[in-house]
Design an enzyme around this catalytic site. Structure first.
Site, PDB file in Angstrom:
ATOM      1  N   HIS A 135     -12.375 -50.284   7.289  1.00 59.38           N
ATOM      2  CA  HIS A 135     -11.511 -49.127   7.011  1.00 59.38           C
ATOM      3  C   HIS A 135     -10.156 -49.562   6.456  1.00 59.38           C
ATOM      4  O   HIS A 135      -9.768 -50.723   6.560  1.00 59.38           O
ATOM      5  CB  HIS A 135     -11.279 -48.318   8.294  1.00 59.38           C
ATOM      6  CG  HIS A 135     -12.426 -47.417   8.646  1.00 59.38           C
ATOM      7  ND1 HIS A 135     -13.544 -47.871   9.296  1.00 59.38           N
ATOM      8  CD2 HIS A 135     -12.620 -46.085   8.442  1.00 59.38           C
ATOM      9  CE1 HIS A 135     -14.377 -46.860   9.471  1.00 59.38           C
ATOM     10  NE2 HIS A 135     -13.855 -45.762   8.962  1.00 59.38           N
ATOM     11  N   LYS A 139      -5.606 -46.884   9.912  1.00 57.73           N
ATOM     12  CA  LYS A 139      -6.456 -46.256  10.941  1.00 57.73           C
ATOM     13  C   LYS A 139      -5.988 -46.635  12.342  1.00 57.73           C
ATOM     14  O   LYS A 139      -5.730 -47.804  12.618  1.00 57.73           O
ATOM     15  CB  LYS A 139      -7.912 -46.683  10.730  1.00 57.73           C
ATOM     16  CG  LYS A 139      -8.891 -45.995  11.657  1.00 57.73           C
ATOM     17  CD  LYS A 139     -10.328 -46.190  11.201  1.00 57.73           C
ATOM     18  CE  LYS A 139     -11.318 -45.579  12.173  1.00 57.73           C
ATOM     19  NZ  LYS A 139     -11.079 -44.147  12.426  1.00 57.73           N
TER      20      LYS A 139
HETATM   21  N1  LIG Z   1     -15.128 -37.312  11.447  1.00 54.44           N
HETATM   22  C1  LIG Z   1     -14.851 -37.677  10.194  1.00 54.44           C
HETATM   23  O1  LIG Z   1     -15.704 -37.571   9.280  1.00 54.44           O
HETATM   24  C2  LIG Z   1     -13.506 -38.220   9.872  1.00 54.44           C
HETATM   25  C3  LIG Z   1     -12.609 -38.388  10.876  1.00 54.44           C
HETATM   26  N2  LIG Z   1     -11.370 -38.880  10.616  1.00 54.44           N
HETATM   27  C4  LIG Z   1     -10.477 -38.945  11.754  1.00 54.44           C
HETATM   28  O2  LIG Z   1      -9.497 -37.925  11.618  1.00 54.44           O
HETATM   29  C5  LIG Z   1      -8.287 -38.348  12.244  1.00 54.44           C
HETATM   30  C6  LIG Z   1      -7.137 -38.252  11.244  1.00 54.44           C
HETATM   31  O3  LIG Z   1      -7.331 -39.226  10.246  1.00 54.44           O
HETATM   32  P1  LIG Z   1      -6.292 -39.388   9.030  1.00 54.44           P
HETATM   33  O4  LIG Z   1      -6.200 -38.125   8.263  1.00 54.44           O
HETATM   34  O5  LIG Z   1      -6.683 -40.630   8.319  1.00 54.44           O
HETATM   35  O6  LIG Z   1      -4.921 -39.633   9.828  1.00 54.44           O
HETATM   36  P2  LIG Z   1      -3.446 -39.254   9.370  1.00 54.44           P
HETATM   37  O7  LIG Z   1      -2.541 -40.007  10.263  1.00 54.44           O
HETATM   38  O8  LIG Z   1      -3.311 -39.403   7.891  1.00 54.44           O
HETATM   39  O9  LIG Z   1      -3.342 -37.685   9.677  1.00 54.44           O
HETATM   40  C7  LIG Z   1      -3.226 -37.135  10.943  1.00 54.44           C
HETATM   41  C8  LIG Z   1      -2.196 -36.042  10.852  1.00 54.44           C
HETATM   42  O10 LIG Z   1      -2.209 -35.307  12.078  1.00 54.44           O
HETATM   43  C9  LIG Z   1      -0.851 -35.146  12.475  1.00 54.44           C
HETATM   44  N3  LIG Z   1      -0.831 -34.867  13.905  1.00 54.44           N
HETATM   45  C10 LIG Z   1      -0.764 -35.722  14.945  1.00 54.44           C
HETATM   46  N4  LIG Z   1      -0.779 -35.041  16.101  1.00 54.44           N
HETATM   47  C11 LIG Z   1      -0.856 -33.729  15.791  1.00 54.44           C
HETATM   48  C12 LIG Z   1      -0.891 -32.529  16.540  1.00 54.44           C
HETATM   49  N5  LIG Z   1      -0.837 -32.538  17.887  1.00 54.44           N
HETATM   50  N6  LIG Z   1      -0.986 -31.351  15.879  1.00 54.44           N
HETATM   51  C13 LIG Z   1      -1.013 -31.306  14.540  1.00 54.44           C
HETATM   52  N7  LIG Z   1      -0.977 -32.418  13.769  1.00 54.44           N
HETATM   53  C14 LIG Z   1      -0.897 -33.615  14.386  1.00 54.44           C
HETATM   54  C15 LIG Z   1      -0.184 -36.422  12.055  1.00 54.44           C
HETATM   55  O11 LIG Z   1       1.226 -36.293  12.039  1.00 54.44           O
HETATM   56  P3  LIG Z   1       2.125 -37.651  12.251  1.00 54.44           P
HETATM   57  O12 LIG Z   1       1.658 -38.610  11.204  1.00 54.44           O
HETATM   58  O13 LIG Z   1       3.529 -37.152  12.068  1.00 54.44           O
HETATM   59  O14 LIG Z   1       1.812 -38.126  13.636  1.00 54.44           O
HETATM   60  C16 LIG Z   1      -0.767 -36.587  10.661  1.00 54.44           C
HETATM   61  O15 LIG Z   1      -0.095 -35.808   9.691  1.00 54.44           O
HETATM   62  C17 LIG Z   1      -8.552 -39.766  12.760  1.00 54.44           C
HETATM   63  O16 LIG Z   1      -8.945 -39.719  14.108  1.00 54.44           O
HETATM   64  C18 LIG Z   1      -9.701 -40.231  11.877  1.00 54.44           C
HETATM   65  O17 LIG Z   1     -10.469 -41.243  12.463  1.00 54.44           O
HETATM   66  C19 LIG Z   1     -10.960 -39.217   9.359  1.00 54.44           C
HETATM   67  C20 LIG Z   1     -11.835 -39.098   8.311  1.00 54.44           C
HETATM   68  C21 LIG Z   1     -13.201 -38.585   8.484  1.00 54.44           C
HETATM   69  O1  LIG Z   2     -10.090 -42.878  10.082  1.00 48.83           O
HETATM   70  C1  LIG Z   2     -10.903 -42.718   9.145  1.00 48.83           C
HETATM   71  O2  LIG Z   2     -10.596 -42.860   7.953  1.00 48.83           O
HETATM   72  C2  LIG Z   2     -12.285 -42.330   9.483  1.00 48.83           C
HETATM   73  N1  LIG Z   2     -12.558 -42.048  10.727  1.00 48.83           N
HETATM   74  C3  LIG Z   2     -13.831 -41.693  11.248  1.00 48.83           C
HETATM   75  C4  LIG Z   2     -14.339 -42.749  12.197  1.00 48.83           C
HETATM   76  O3  LIG Z   2     -13.543 -43.342  12.935  1.00 48.83           O
HETATM   77  O4  LIG Z   2     -15.549 -42.986  12.239  1.00 48.83           O
HETATM   78  C5  LIG Z   2     -14.823 -41.344  10.157  1.00 48.83           C
HETATM   79  C6  LIG Z   2     -14.702 -42.197   8.927  1.00 48.83           C
HETATM   80  O5  LIG Z   2     -15.119 -43.486   9.245  1.00 48.83           O
HETATM   81  C7  LIG Z   2     -13.279 -42.207   8.405  1.00 48.83           C
END
Ligand SMILES: NC(=O)C1=CN([C@@H]2O[C@H](COP(=O)(O)OP(=O)(O)OC[C@H]3O[C@@H](n4cnc5c(N)ncnc54)[C@H](OP(=O)(O)O)[C@@H]3O)[C@@H](O)[C@H]2O)C=CC1
Ligand SMILES: O=C(O)C1=N[C@H](C(=O)O)C[C@H](O)C1
Length: 250
Positions: A135, A139
């Site tokens: 990744h 992350k």
């Molecule tokens: N299931 C799937 O297919 C996927 C899952 N993911 C998961 O999604 C999550 C987010 O990933 P990613 O977008 O890369 O992370 P980012 O850090 O880019 O985005 C997360 C966002 O959520 C905000 N945030 C944190 N806490 C809160 C809250 N309580 N309420 C509202 N917003 C909040 C953060 O703000 P701040 O930065 O100011 O803390 C940030 O803007 C991770 O756990 C990742 O593993 C990602 C891609 C695919």
């Molecule tokens: O953080 C990410 O980017 C992603 N998070 C999810 C995970 O932890 O499996 C899904 C995907 O891999 C992207």
């Protein structure tokens, strides 16, 4: 027909911003709230959101879900950090709100879901298997939710086939060199600038290996799964763990 009212939590994040755009672009959905860190959850009730999509942080997701389920708002959750204790807590909240549905999906991309399914099917035929997830370096969690779930599914398939523990003669080495142990399956995490989300599952048997590899090259890979989850979760009360339950994969 009225549009389904959807909120995105984590709407300024990498995947949340893409999800907010995907909801806005869908004709049958209306983005009624786009919340990020420090926004109040009361906005969800004030905006009349029917479904909340949580793409935040492992430290935030339980508080968000406590609020959503407590207010009868369905949820589609991509945020990672899940374990048995968290799933049990979520299940108990849902028991107190029996008409509410929550989908927790370790991965929304069809290729990743198929990787898990193929790996589960292959597991019983091989003596050895290890998972490598790769990744981007921003992350927060390791191993990835997808890799952890993949390893669990493989371990369960191995156990069902009554396979013995995997051979490994290692008696000395640097800590971490053999990766994390998830139910007896080794999982290795790579964090590298330039990557997005990738996974390899390598199976080993006598004189052969099999590699199942998936690459998410853009966050758009997760959007069809998120939209499917939003549309299906409103008529699926209780906890659904894994997008595969909303796909016809048989
Ligand atoms: N299931 C799937 O297919 C996927 C899952 N993911 C998961 O999604 C999550 C987010 O990933 P990613 O977008 O890369 O992370 P980012 O850090 O880019 O985005 C997360 C966002 O959520 C905000 N945030 C944190 N806490 C809160 C809250 N309580 N309420 C509202 N917003 C909040 C953060 O703000 P701040 O930065 O100011 O803390 C940030 O803007 C991770 O756990 C990742 O593993 C990602 C891609 C695919
Ligand atoms: O953080 C990410 O980017 C992603 N998070 C999810 C995970 O932890 O499996 C899904 C995907 O891999 C992207």
């Amino acid at each position: 027909m009225s549009k389904l009212r959807v909120a995105v939590l984590g709407a300024k994040g990498r995947i949340g911003s893409e999800a907010a755009r995907a909801v806005e672009a869908a004709e049958d959905l209306e983005l009624v709230a786009a919340l990020d860190q420090h926004d109040t959850l009361e906005t969800l009730t004030a905006s009349g959101a029917q479904v909340a999509v949580d793409l935040t942080h492992p430290d935030s997701v339980m508080g968000n879900l406590d609020f959503c389920v407590g207010h009868g708002i369905h949820a589609v959750v991509g945020t990672t950090g899940w374990n048995d204790e968290r799933l049990a807590r979520l299940t108990s909240w849902l028991e107190a709100s029996p008409e509410t549905g929550v989908l927790v999906a370790p991965n929304f991309s069809i290729g990743a879901v198929l990787t898990m399914k193929f790996s589960q099917s292959a597991a019983r035929y091989f003596e050895s298997v290890e998972v490598i997830e790769l990744h981007h370096p921003n992350k927060a969690d390791a191993p990835s939710g997808t890799a952890g779930r993949t390893a669990q599914l493989i371990a369960a398939a191995r156990q069902e086939a009554q396979l013995p523990p995997q051979p490994d003669a290692t008696v000395t080495g640097l800590e971490g060199a053999r990766g994390a142990d998830v139910d007896g399956v080794r999982v290795h995490s790579v964090r590298l600038r330039g990557l997005l989300a990738h996974q390899e599952v390598i199976f080993g048997g006598e004189g052969e290996t099999l590699t199942v590899r998936h690459d998410s090259l853009h966050h758009s890979s997760f959007m069809p799964g998120i939209l499917l989850g939003v549309r299906r979760v409103v008529s699926t009360p209780g906890l659904t763990y894994g997008l595969e339950h909303f796909l016809d994969l048989s």
